[in-house]
Design an enzyme around this catalytic site. Structure first.
Site, short mmCIF file in Angstrom:
data_model
loop_
_atom_site.label_atom_id
_atom_site.label_comp_id
_atom_site.label_asym_id
_atom_site.label_seq_id
_atom_site.Cartn_x
_atom_site.Cartn_y
_atom_site.Cartn_z
N HIS A 1 0.81 -1.22 0.00
CA HIS A 1 0.00 0.00 0.00
C HIS A 1 0.85 1.28 0.00
O HIS A 1 0.33 2.36 -0.28
CB HIS A 1 -0.99 0.00 1.18
CG HIS A 1 -0.38 0.26 2.53
ND1 HIS A 1 -0.11 -0.74 3.43
CD2 HIS A 1 0.02 1.41 3.13
CE1 HIS A 1 0.40 -0.23 4.53
NE2 HIS A 1 0.49 1.09 4.38
N ASP B 1 0.13 -7.63 1.32
CA ASP B 1 0.54 -6.24 1.50
C ASP B 1 2.05 -6.10 1.52
O ASP B 1 2.63 -5.44 2.38
CB ASP B 1 -0.07 -5.66 2.78
CG ASP B 1 0.02 -4.13 2.82
OD1 ASP B 1 0.25 -3.53 1.75
OD2 ASP B 1 -0.10 -3.54 3.92
N SER C 1 4.80 2.60 7.98
CA SER C 1 4.41 1.46 7.15
C SER C 1 5.56 1.00 6.27
O SER C 1 6.19 1.79 5.57
CB SER C 1 3.22 1.84 6.27
OG SER C 1 2.04 1.95 7.01
#
Length: 379
Positions: free
Chosen positions: A106, A136, A211
């Site tokens: 993402h 992911d 992230s």
């Protein structure tokens, strides 16, 4: 004369007060005069770091040069359908000396351009090598000299309570270290619907920009990839609940991502029914748990290995099922009670891997070697 006496007494009192406060003990003192000597308590030198602090510093210094900032540039449309460039930021970490960087899918999804900034602030244009939306995960590559790669650890036997560290770029603040513990191991669902099996829950502060960054154990080895936080609606900051993808999930797909650019999802090629003690008793099965094979995919991994599907029609309530097939109770020694457990085991493998499947065929317990096929073979 009657006013002279009170005035004289008042003057006498004022003079006495002045003398007492100014010339007492024969020393002239003022309100702001400093004392002759000030005793200062000095802090201990840096040599007094305790073992926990020393380990924190060691983990940081060992890995900081391998943590990078990942900037992705995408193009969106405004209200008038005009092109509007947008920029997003995340973290990542170098996994080899060829410049491959592991991050979250993402972070770079739909990016027209990806840029990686090293700890020394040098920037490089990156190429997307492989993506795995269902986990992911993504790998990008840069061409840069003298790169330091991180050590990938093992997330299989993590314990709740063990210490962990997160390094990343929260809110664009490069090279930030936070620490905490493993709070739990659980399955969670990301905002886009992707499910992370055996996600590592931690109270180490994880914020927007973290992230894709590494979650480390006390030896400085990567045990997870930081991916999401739980926060109150409308508040995009840490609430002490963050989640990381276990590194073993990433290790299982790295080869495919590097060589194919995609993941060959592994599958047994079976349609199964989870067995409870009641169902086992009703069907007369040899085990009160497991996955009963209802059907195998023609030409799939299970059929090629000789596993058998159901051959007799029966009813479970008002639902028709096929019974008489093999009952799977374990894969590679790991107990299997439902499809979720089987899925978690598959996530640690890739197509082409060989696994040992423990089954009951009737009352006979057997072990069958199965070479996993691709997910498209799944029934």
């Amino acid at each position: 004369m009657k006013f002279v006496r009170p005035i004289a007494i008042a003057a006498l009192l004022v003079g006495f007060f002045f003398y007492y406060t100014t010339y007492r003990s024969g020393t002239l003192r003022t309100v702001n005069s400093p004392p002759e000597k000030i005793d200062i308590t000095q802090a201990a030198s840096n040599e007094a770091l305790d073992s926990d602090e020393q380990n924190n510093i060691s983990v940081y210094r060992k890995n900081i040069s391998s943590v990078v900032n990942v900037t992705s540039k995408v193009v969106a449309f405004d209200f008038f359908y005009g092109l509007v460039p947008q920029e997003g930021q995340g973290s990542g970490f170098i996994i080899d000396h060829d410049g491959h960087v592991l991050t979250n899918y993402h972070v770079i999804a739909d990016a027209r351009q990806v840029e990686v900034t090293l700890h020394n602030r040098k920037k490089y244009r990156a190429t997307v090598v492989g993506t795995d939306r269902s986990h992911d995960l993504a790998i990008v590559q840069i061409k840069a000299p003298d790169l330091s790669a991180m050590t990938l650890g093992d997330s299989r036997n993590l314990q709740v309570g063990q210490k962990v560290y997160a390094i990343g770029n929260p809110f664009g603040l490069a090279g930030t270290l936070t620490s905490g513990i493993v709070s739990s191991i659980r399955s969670v669902q990301e905002p886009d619907g992707v499910t992370i099996d055996e996600a590592i829950q931690t109270d180490a502060a994880i914020n927007p920009g973290n992230s894709g960054g590494p979650l480390l154990n006390s030896h400085g080895e990567v045990i997870g990839i930081n991916t999401m936080i739980a926060s109150n609606p409308g508040v995009s900051q840490s609430a002490g609940i963050g989640f990381a993808i276990p590194v073993n999930t990433a290790k299982a797909v790295l080869n495919d991502l590097l060589t194919l650019g995609r993941v060959r999802r592994p599958a047994l090629g079976v349609l199964t029914l989870p067995i409870s003690p009641d169902i086992a008793d009703e069907l007369g099965l040899a085990s009160d748990y497991g996955l009963l094979i209802v059907r195998v995919t023609p030409g799939g991994a299970a059929e090629r290995a000789g596993l058998r599907g159901g051959s007799e029609r029966a009813y479970l309530g008002n639902t028709p099922i096929m019974v008489g097939g093999d009952l799977i109770i374990a894969v590679d020694g790991q107990e299997v009670q439902d499809q979720q457990q089987l899925s978690r085991i598959m996530n640690n493998h890739r197509a082409g891997d060989a696994v040992k499947v423990t089954i009951y065929r009737g009352k006979r317990k057997m072990e069958v070697n199965v070479t996993l096929g691709e997910a498209r073979e799944q029934v």
